[in-house]
Structures are given as structure tokens and as C-alpha cells.
Scaffold this motif. Structure first.
Motif, mmCIF file in Angstrom:
data_model
loop_
_atom_site.group_PDB
_atom_site.id
_atom_site.type_symbol
_atom_site.label_atom_id
_atom_site.label_comp_id
_atom_site.label_asym_id
_atom_site.label_seq_id
_atom_site.Cartn_x
_atom_site.Cartn_y
_atom_site.Cartn_z
ATOM 1 N N LEU A 30 -3.944 8.997 -0.078
ATOM 2 C CA LEU A 30 -3.289 10.282 -0.298
ATOM 3 C C LEU A 30 -3.858 11.337 0.644
ATOM 4 O O LEU A 30 -5.078 11.447 0.793
ATOM 5 C CB LEU A 30 -3.466 10.741 -1.748
ATOM 6 N N ILE A 31 -2.956 12.115 1.231
ATOM 7 C CA ILE A 31 -3.323 13.183 2.149
ATOM 8 C C ILE A 31 -3.194 14.513 1.415
ATOM 9 O O ILE A 31 -2.126 14.847 0.889
ATOM 10 C CB ILE A 31 -2.406 13.175 3.391
ATOM 11 N N PHE A 32 -4.286 15.270 1.377
ATOM 12 C CA PHE A 32 -4.294 16.578 0.731
ATOM 13 C C PHE A 32 -4.729 17.627 1.743
ATOM 14 O O PHE A 32 -5.446 17.326 2.691
ATOM 15 C CB PHE A 32 -5.231 16.586 -0.478
ATOM 16 N N GLY A 33 -4.291 18.871 1.503
ATOM 17 C CA GLY A 33 -4.675 19.970 2.378
ATOM 18 C C GLY A 33 -5.272 21.098 1.574
ATOM 19 O O GLY A 33 -6.303 20.946 0.927
ATOM 20 N N SER A 76 -7.870 17.855 -3.473
ATOM 21 C CA SER A 76 -7.681 16.691 -4.330
ATOM 22 C C SER A 76 -8.448 16.797 -5.638
ATOM 23 O O SER A 76 -7.981 16.314 -6.677
ATOM 24 C CB SER A 76 -8.108 15.426 -3.581
ATOM 25 N N TYR A 77 -9.614 17.435 -5.631
ATOM 26 C CA TYR A 77 -10.389 17.530 -6.868
ATOM 27 C C TYR A 77 -9.639 18.320 -7.920
ATOM 28 O O TYR A 77 -9.680 17.982 -9.106
ATOM 29 C CB TYR A 77 -11.744 18.201 -6.595
ATOM 30 N N GLU A 78 -8.930 19.340 -7.521
ATOM 31 C CA GLU A 78 -8.243 20.205 -8.478
ATOM 32 C C GLU A 78 -6.920 19.623 -8.942
ATOM 33 O O GLU A 78 -6.589 19.678 -10.127
ATOM 34 C CB GLU A 78 -8.008 21.587 -7.853
ATOM 35 N N VAL A 109 0.856 -1.180 0.000
ATOM 36 C CA VAL A 109 0.000 0.000 0.000
ATOM 37 C C VAL A 109 0.895 1.235 0.000
ATOM 38 O O VAL A 109 1.991 1.223 0.570
ATOM 39 C CB VAL A 109 -0.973 -0.006 1.208
ATOM 40 N N PHE A 110 0.420 2.290 -0.639
ATOM 41 C CA PHE A 110 1.173 3.541 -0.761
ATOM 42 C C PHE A 110 0.472 4.619 0.050
ATOM 43 O O PHE A 110 -0.746 4.802 -0.058
ATOM 44 C CB PHE A 110 1.233 3.948 -2.240
ATOM 45 N N LEU A 111 1.255 5.348 0.853
ATOM 46 C CA LEU A 111 0.742 6.503 1.601
ATOM 47 C C LEU A 111 1.579 7.710 1.206
ATOM 48 O O LEU A 111 2.809 7.696 1.346
ATOM 49 C CB LEU A 111 0.844 6.275 3.104
ATOM 50 N N GLY A 112 0.915 8.755 0.691
ATOM 51 C CA GLY A 112 1.671 9.916 0.252
ATOM 52 C C GLY A 112 0.877 11.198 0.324
ATOM 53 O O GLY A 112 -0.288 11.220 0.744
ATOM 54 N N VAL A 113 1.545 12.252 -0.104
ATOM 55 C CA VAL A 113 0.945 13.583 -0.133
ATOM 56 C C VAL A 113 0.973 14.087 -1.570
ATOM 57 O O VAL A 113 1.479 13.419 -2.477
ATOM 58 C CB VAL A 113 1.703 14.543 0.805
ATOM 59 N N ASP A 114 0.421 15.270 -1.779
ATOM 60 C CA ASP A 114 0.329 15.847 -3.117
ATOM 61 C C ASP A 114 1.717 15.993 -3.736
ATOM 62 O O ASP A 114 2.639 16.508 -3.112
ATOM 63 C CB ASP A 114 -0.357 17.213 -3.016
ATOM 64 N N GLY A 115 1.864 15.536 -4.983
ATOM 65 C CA GLY A 115 3.135 15.606 -5.692
ATOM 66 C C GLY A 115 3.127 14.657 -6.872
ATOM 67 O O GLY A 115 2.219 13.831 -7.027
ATOM 68 N N GLY A 116 4.155 14.759 -7.722
ATOM 69 C CA GLY A 116 4.205 13.923 -8.911
ATOM 70 C C GLY A 116 4.206 12.439 -8.609
ATOM 71 O O GLY A 116 3.590 11.643 -9.331
ATOM 72 N N ILE A 117 4.882 12.046 -7.527
ATOM 73 C CA ILE A 117 4.962 10.625 -7.190
ATOM 74 C C ILE A 117 3.588 10.064 -6.833
ATOM 75 O O ILE A 117 3.291 8.898 -7.094
ATOM 76 C CB ILE A 117 5.957 10.403 -6.035
ATOM 77 N N CYS A 118 2.714 10.880 -6.257
ATOM 78 C CA CYS A 118 1.376 10.364 -5.921
ATOM 79 C C CYS A 118 0.585 10.061 -7.188
ATOM 80 O O CYS A 118 -0.220 9.127 -7.213
ATOM 81 C CB CYS A 118 0.636 11.319 -4.991
ATOM 82 N N VAL A 128 -7.017 11.183 -10.736
ATOM 83 C CA VAL A 128 -8.437 10.928 -11.006
ATOM 84 C C VAL A 128 -8.762 9.436 -11.001
ATOM 85 O O VAL A 128 -9.874 9.056 -11.334
ATOM 86 C CB VAL A 128 -8.858 11.566 -12.357
ATOM 87 N N ASN A 129 -7.815 8.606 -10.600
ATOM 88 C CA ASN A 129 -8.047 7.161 -10.576
ATOM 89 C C ASN A 129 -9.034 6.805 -9.470
ATOM 90 O O ASN A 129 -8.909 7.260 -8.330
ATOM 91 C CB ASN A 129 -6.721 6.432 -10.357
ATOM 92 N N ASP A 130 -10.019 5.984 -9.799
ATOM 93 C CA ASP A 130 -11.130 5.700 -8.890
ATOM 94 C C ASP A 130 -10.701 5.014 -7.599
ATOM 95 O O ASP A 130 -11.353 5.167 -6.564
ATOM 96 C CB ASP A 130 -12.176 4.822 -9.588
ATOM 97 N N HIS A 131 -9.635 4.216 -7.638
ATOM 98 C CA HIS A 131 -9.290 3.412 -6.467
ATOM 99 C C HIS A 131 -8.564 4.200 -5.382
ATOM 100 O O HIS A 131 -8.333 3.678 -4.295
ATOM 101 C CB HIS A 131 -8.404 2.228 -6.893
ATOM 102 N N VAL A 132 -8.207 5.449 -5.647
ATOM 103 C CA VAL A 132 -7.441 6.251 -4.685
ATOM 104 C C VAL A 132 -8.349 6.703 -3.544
ATOM 105 O O VAL A 132 -9.469 7.155 -3.767
ATOM 106 C CB VAL A 132 -6.810 7.472 -5.378
ATOM 107 N N ARG A 133 -7.851 6.600 -2.319
ATOM 108 C CA ARG A 133 -8.564 7.098 -1.139
ATOM 109 C C ARG A 133 -7.940 8.432 -0.733
ATOM 110 O O ARG A 133 -6.752 8.484 -0.402
ATOM 111 C CB ARG A 133 -8.466 6.094 0.016
ATOM 112 N N PHE A 134 -8.728 9.496 -0.758
ATOM 113 C CA PHE A 134 -8.248 10.830 -0.395
ATOM 114 C C PHE A 134 -8.669 11.161 1.037
ATOM 115 O O PHE A 134 -9.815 10.917 1.435
ATOM 116 C CB PHE A 134 -8.831 11.892 -1.336
#
Length: 341
Positions: free
Chosen positions: A283-286, A290-292, A262-271, A296-302
Motif C-alpha cells: 500500500l502506498i500512502f502519502g 498509514s499509522y492513522e 499480490v495487491f497494490l493500492g493506495v489509501d481507501g476502503g478497498i485497501c 492494522v494487519n501485520d502482513h501489509v507492506r506500507f
């Protein structure tokens, strides 16, 4: 069949988003080879993308016009006999290359008023040119609109999400090279710099990493030079964590992510890369919502702070450690659920 050229954006995350447009072009012109132009940093990812034959590189970081470099690339492109070029990057410098190469159809929005250099304009180009603020579309939608020549998709149409794939053979070779036990679960962490407002507090990353290590998981720290200080800080508290941030090859980083549980990350190219690879992804966004800017992959949990939380406009502190642990557990449990359950 004559090939098609796609001029993509140079940053890793933006380049990956361009794959949505590439899939649309491939469906519109089945059997036509598709090549891309992007930055040297992003180009190695092209071989992991379905429908992409090869990648040309152009260094877009310098501020000089770079006419000589563009002429040289245009000369090589001329030999390929491309039938069309899709300009997903709106810069004039990018538009010069297919024009110098004599590619007959050069499709894109003239956001820098490249009339003549760009000679086929998608429907609604004028509206796009003057759009600003809330009327502007997401980058994902912009590149898809160019690929569809500005046609509005039907209401029930789903635009394709970016995809990348590491072959089982390459993944197996990577595991052997690094002595990775495929049976042991692994948590891949992408932190960005802890000083970056997009990151998550260091002590929370360390706590989540320690929780998984205590339960027998491997903890892998992924990223590049910008993440090395953060990786060192985590390893100071959790020495058994594996630091992959010195990886010289970005495709090696893709193997790290693809091999993780499993991958845990923040906003950036690698995510965006983790999302496109298709594995469980939290993915953790602030304040960069995340919408912007997110995948856009459906399986991602924001996970995002509630907008009512004052800190959401500054950072990600409004995302609790408990929410992250629960999302990671749910993502892993999803691996064992029957499809459609």
C-alpha cells in the motif's frame, strides 16, 4: 443465547475496521449470535466476516432524520430480542435505532450527548468526549475500546486485526465464470482517482503494470465507478489489462482481490478489504499517514514518502517506482518462504 447487535460505520473501510470490535465481542460472549447494522454498500461484506450472523441495512447517506425508516427497522429488530447493542458509530441517528427497538443495554460514547439513548458508557467516556488533536485515538482503537467497555488492554495485548475470507468454492466459481487461469500470477491494482491526492502518479502505475505484463502476469484493475476513468487511462497504454471496475457486486470485487497473487493500492476502503482478506498487500500512502488511517494487519507492506520530502504533505510522489517494484517482489517471495523464516 440472546443475540447481540453491533451498529457499525457505513463506509467500506470503516466498516471493515469495526470487525476488530466484533471479534472482541465474540470472545467476550462465546456462542451468542452477532448481527450488524451498516450501509447497503458495506453490508454484503458481512457474510465474509467470521462471527457475523447477518447484516441489517440502513441508508445513512441522506441528511434527513429518516425517522420512519429507523422506526421500521427498529420494529424488525424488536422481534430478534437482542440483549445489547454496541454503538460503534457515534451519531444520534444511529443511536435512535436500538433505543426505538427497546434493546435494554445500549453501549457507546455519547459524542453527540445522547445520554439516555446511550445508557451504558465505557470507562473513560468523559476523557474521550473532550479529546481533540493528538490526544484522539485511531478509529481502530476507538471501536475496540467500546467493545471492551473502556478497559485498557494489557501492555502485551494485541488487538485483533479485521479478517475476511472468500470460500474456496466461491473463488473457484468466480474463476470459472470469468475464465481465469489460476496458474497465471495476477497483479491487482487499486488506483483511486488519479486526481485524488491519495493516488500515485498514473505513469508509475502504468510502468509497474507494464513490467508485470512483460513477465507474463495478468494485470487486474479493481475498484468501482470512481476508478473507471483511471482504469481507462491504464488500458489505453496497456490494452491487455483487465478492467474490473464495472463490477456491480462488491463481493465480486473481493473475489478479484482474493484471487490475485499480490495487491497494490493506495489509501481507501478497498485497501482495508485487501488487508483483511490476508493476501500479499503493498500500500502506498502519502499525507494520509498509514499509522492513522491505514489497515492494522501485520502482513501489509506500507510505502510512504519520508516526512523530510516536501511533497509528502501533498501527495505520494515521494514513493519511487523502484521501491514499489522491490516491495511487490518481496511480497511475492514471502509466499514461498517457510513460516517463521
Amino acid at each position: 443465547m440472546r443475540p447481540i447487535l453491533v451498529i457499525c460505520l457505513p463506509a467500506i473501510g470503516d466498516f471493515i475496521r469495526c470487525h476488530s470490535a466484533i471479534q472482541i465481542i465474540a470472545k467476550t460472549f462465546p456462542g451468542h449470535p452477532i448481527d450488524v447494522i451498516t450501509s447497503p454498500l458495506a453490508a454484503p461484506l458481512a457474510r465474509l466476516m467470521p462471527h457475523v450472523r447477518k447484516a441489517w441495512t440502513l441508508d445513512k447517506r441522506h441528511r434527513k432524520p429518516g425517522i420512519g425508516e429507523r422506526r421500521r427497522l427498529a420494529g424488525r429488530l424488536r422481534e430478534e430480542n437482542y440483549q445489547a447493542a454496541y454503538l460503534l458509530s457515534s451519531s444520534t441517528k444511529a443511536a435512535l435505532v436500538p433505543w426505538l427497538a427497546g434493546i435494554p443495554e445500549r453501549i457507546g460514547y455519547p459524542r453527540e450527548l445522547q445520554f439516555g439513548i446511550v445508557n451504558r458508557l465505557p470507562a473513560g467516556w468523559l476523557k474521550s468526549l473532550v479529546a481533540f488533536g493528538p490526544r484522539k485515538t485511531r478509529l481502530f482503537e476507538q471501536v475496540c475500546a467500546i467493545a471492551m467497555l473502556g478497559a485498557r488492554p494489557a501492555a502485551d495485548t494485541r488487538l485483533p486485526a479485521p479478517q475476511m475470507a472468500v470460500s474456496p468454492e466461491e473463488l473457484s466459481a468466480w474463476r470459472i465464470r470469468h475464465g481465469i487461469d489460476a496458474a497465471r500470477p495476477a497483479l491487482a491494482l487499486y488506483t483511486s482517482e488519479f486526481t485524488n491526492f491519495r493516488s500515485w502518479p498514473a505513469e508509475r502505475f502504468i510502468s509497474v503494470a507494464r513490467d508485470h505484463a512483460r513477465r507474463g502476469w495478468s494485470v487486474w484493475l479493481v475498484g468501482g465507478p470512481r476508478e473507471r476513468a483511471a482504469a481507462a487511462q491504464i488500458r489505453a497504454e496497456l490494452p491487455e489489462a483487465v478492467d474490473f471496475t464495472s463490477t456491480p457486486d462488491i463481493t465480486d470485487a473481493m473475489c478479484q482481490i482474493a484471487a490475485s497473487t499480490v495487491f497494490l493500492g493506495v489509501d481507501g476502503g478497498i485497501c482495508h478489504a485487501a488487508a483483511a482478506l490476508g493476501g500479499p498487500c503493498v500500500l502506498i500512502f502519502g499525507s494520509s499517514r498509514s499509522y492513522e488511517t491505514g489497515p492494522v494487519n501485520d502482513h501489509v507492506r506500507f510505502l510512504e514518502p519520508p516526512i523530510s520530502t516536501p511533497s509528502w504533505v501533498r501527495d505520494t510522489r515521494g514513493v519511487s517506482e523502484e521501491r514499489v517494484l522491490a516491495a511487490l517482489a518481496d511480497a511475492v517471495a514471502g509466499l514461498h518462504r517457510p513460516q517463521g523464516a
